[in-house]
Design a protein around this motif. Structure first.
Motif, mmCIF file in Angstrom:
data_model
loop_
_atom_site.group_PDB
_atom_site.id
_atom_site.type_symbol
_atom_site.label_atom_id
_atom_site.label_comp_id
_atom_site.label_asym_id
_atom_site.label_seq_id
_atom_site.Cartn_x
_atom_site.Cartn_y
_atom_site.Cartn_z
ATOM 1 N N PRO A 1 -23.236 12.974 48.773
ATOM 2 C CA PRO A 1 -21.941 13.432 49.283
ATOM 3 C C PRO A 1 -22.066 14.562 50.309
ATOM 4 C CG PRO A 1 -22.272 14.272 47.067
ATOM 5 C CD PRO A 1 -23.410 13.330 47.356
ATOM 6 N N ALA A 2 -23.158 15.314 50.275
ATOM 7 C CA ALA A 2 -23.350 16.429 51.200
ATOM 8 C C ALA A 2 -24.113 16.004 52.454
ATOM 9 C CB ALA A 2 -24.098 17.560 50.496
ATOM 10 N N LYS A 3 -24.517 14.730 52.498
ATOM 11 C CA LYS A 3 -25.319 14.223 53.623
ATOM 12 C C LYS A 3 -26.586 15.059 53.811
ATOM 13 C CE LYS A 3 -22.239 11.112 54.456
ATOM 14 N NZ LYS A 3 -22.298 10.048 53.491
ATOM 15 N N ALA A 4 -27.189 15.451 52.684
ATOM 16 C CA ALA A 4 -28.384 16.280 52.713
ATOM 17 C C ALA A 4 -29.662 15.453 52.788
ATOM 18 C CB ALA A 4 -28.428 17.169 51.464
ATOM 19 N N ASP B 1 -35.920 22.142 39.787
ATOM 20 C CA ASP B 1 -34.826 23.050 40.148
ATOM 21 C C ASP B 1 -33.993 22.450 41.269
ATOM 22 O OD1 ASP B 1 -35.540 24.941 38.292
ATOM 23 O OD2 ASP B 1 -36.707 26.141 39.701
ATOM 24 N N VAL B 2 -34.679 21.748 42.157
ATOM 25 C CA VAL B 2 -34.037 21.047 43.271
ATOM 26 C C VAL B 2 -34.599 19.632 43.289
ATOM 27 C CG1 VAL B 2 -33.651 23.119 44.670
ATOM 28 C CG2 VAL B 2 -35.782 21.841 44.914
ATOM 29 N N PRO B 3 -33.846 18.675 43.819
ATOM 30 C CA PRO B 3 -34.382 17.320 43.872
ATOM 31 C C PRO B 3 -35.551 17.222 44.850
ATOM 32 C CG PRO B 3 -32.186 17.416 44.856
ATOM 33 C CD PRO B 3 -32.475 18.760 44.305
ATOM 34 N N THR B 4 -36.584 16.516 44.446
ATOM 35 C CA THR B 4 -37.722 16.233 45.306
ATOM 36 C C THR B 4 -38.024 14.734 45.208
ATOM 37 O OG1 THR B 4 -39.264 16.782 43.532
ATOM 38 C CG2 THR B 4 -38.757 18.530 45.097
ATOM 39 N N VAL B 5 -38.807 14.231 46.134
ATOM 40 C CA VAL B 5 -39.103 12.802 46.179
ATOM 41 C C VAL B 5 -40.578 12.574 45.869
ATOM 42 C CG1 VAL B 5 -39.071 10.731 47.617
ATOM 43 C CG2 VAL B 5 -37.339 12.500 47.960
ATOM 44 N N ASP B 6 -40.848 11.629 44.991
ATOM 45 C CA ASP B 6 -42.220 11.204 44.704
ATOM 46 C C ASP B 6 -42.574 10.128 45.732
ATOM 47 O OD1 ASP B 6 -44.602 10.164 43.798
ATOM 48 O OD2 ASP B 6 -43.952 9.974 41.706
ATOM 49 N N PRO C 1 -37.016 9.151 52.631
ATOM 50 C CA PRO C 1 -35.932 10.118 52.533
ATOM 51 C C PRO C 1 -36.467 11.548 52.625
ATOM 52 C CG PRO C 1 -36.479 9.291 50.362
ATOM 53 C CD PRO C 1 -37.342 8.549 51.345
ATOM 54 N N VAL C 2 -35.776 12.358 53.401
ATOM 55 C CA VAL C 2 -36.117 13.784 53.506
ATOM 56 C C VAL C 2 -34.873 14.570 53.085
ATOM 57 C CG1 VAL C 2 -36.788 15.654 55.056
ATOM 58 C CG2 VAL C 2 -37.786 13.371 55.337
ATOM 59 N N ILE C 3 -35.050 15.465 52.128
ATOM 60 C CA ILE C 3 -33.926 16.228 51.578
ATOM 61 C C ILE C 3 -33.842 17.589 52.252
ATOM 62 C CG2 ILE C 3 -32.895 17.206 49.491
ATOM 63 C CD1 ILE C 3 -34.524 15.108 47.890
ATOM 64 N N ASP C 4 -32.689 17.898 52.823
ATOM 65 C CA ASP C 4 -32.423 19.211 53.418
ATOM 66 C C ASP C 4 -31.849 20.092 52.302
ATOM 67 O OD1 ASP C 4 -31.419 21.488 54.669
ATOM 68 O OD2 ASP C 4 -30.560 20.371 56.351
ATOM 69 N N LEU C 5 -32.674 20.949 51.762
ATOM 70 C CA LEU C 5 -32.267 21.767 50.613
ATOM 71 C C LEU C 5 -31.194 22.794 50.966
ATOM 72 C CD1 LEU C 5 -35.714 22.201 48.868
ATOM 73 C CD2 LEU C 5 -33.882 20.590 48.327
ATOM 74 N N GLN C 6 -31.015 23.065 52.268
ATOM 75 C CA GLN C 6 -29.934 23.967 52.678
ATOM 76 C C GLN C 6 -28.575 23.296 52.515
ATOM 77 O OE1 GLN C 6 -30.462 27.217 53.574
ATOM 78 N NE2 GLN C 6 -32.579 26.800 53.019
ATOM 79 N N LYS C 7 -28.528 21.986 52.649
ATOM 80 C CA LYS C 7 -27.279 21.234 52.502
ATOM 81 C C LYS C 7 -27.051 20.732 51.082
ATOM 82 C CE LYS C 7 -27.081 19.214 57.147
ATOM 83 N NZ LYS C 7 -27.106 17.918 57.856
ATOM 84 N N CYS C 8 -28.115 20.586 50.313
ATOM 85 C CA CYS C 8 -28.039 19.997 48.969
ATOM 86 C C CYS C 8 -27.141 20.825 48.054
ATOM 87 C CB CYS C 8 -29.438 19.900 48.378
ATOM 88 S SG CYS C 8 -29.478 19.216 46.711
ATOM 89 N N VAL C 9 -26.204 20.155 47.379
ATOM 90 C CA VAL C 9 -25.294 20.836 46.446
ATOM 91 C C VAL C 9 -25.698 20.600 44.993
ATOM 92 C CG1 VAL C 9 -23.350 20.853 48.044
ATOM 93 C CG2 VAL C 9 -23.652 18.911 46.482
#
Length: 87
Positions: free
Chosen positions: A76-79, A56-61, A30-38
């Motif tokens: 829900p944000a498809k981030a 502060d923001v979700p990250t993946v281990d 999984p790759v999180i797009d922090l611009q889309k993350c709500v």
């Protein structure tokens, strides 16, 4: 004597298994797009391996993420997108 109505849930934390770190055999990550993350934290709440870290923001281990894709499906944000793992 009545039965207790207290709910007890088993919780496991990511840790080194008998064969090492469990994220090494994943095919997609999984790759999180922090611009889309709500910052709804659904990914953190529903990750079956508890590999989404709540800073502060979700990250993946990635050492322990198995690439199941639950986080991407429930976002829900498809981030979160699942990206093919490359060596």
């Amino acid at each position: 004597m009545g039965l207790s109505k207290e709910l007890v849930l088993p919780i496991s934390k990511p840790s080194r298994g008998a064969s090492g770190k469990t994220g090494t055999w994943r095919v997609f990550k999984p790759v999180i797009d922090l611009q889309k993350c709500v910052k709804c934290w659904q990914c953190w709440l529903l990750c079956p391996e508890e590999t989404i870290l709540a800073d502060d923001v979700p990250t993946v281990d990635y050492d322990y993420c198995k690439g199941c894709g639950v986080c991407a499906k429930i976002c829900p944000a498809k981030a979160i997108t699942m990206v093919e793992e490359r060596e």
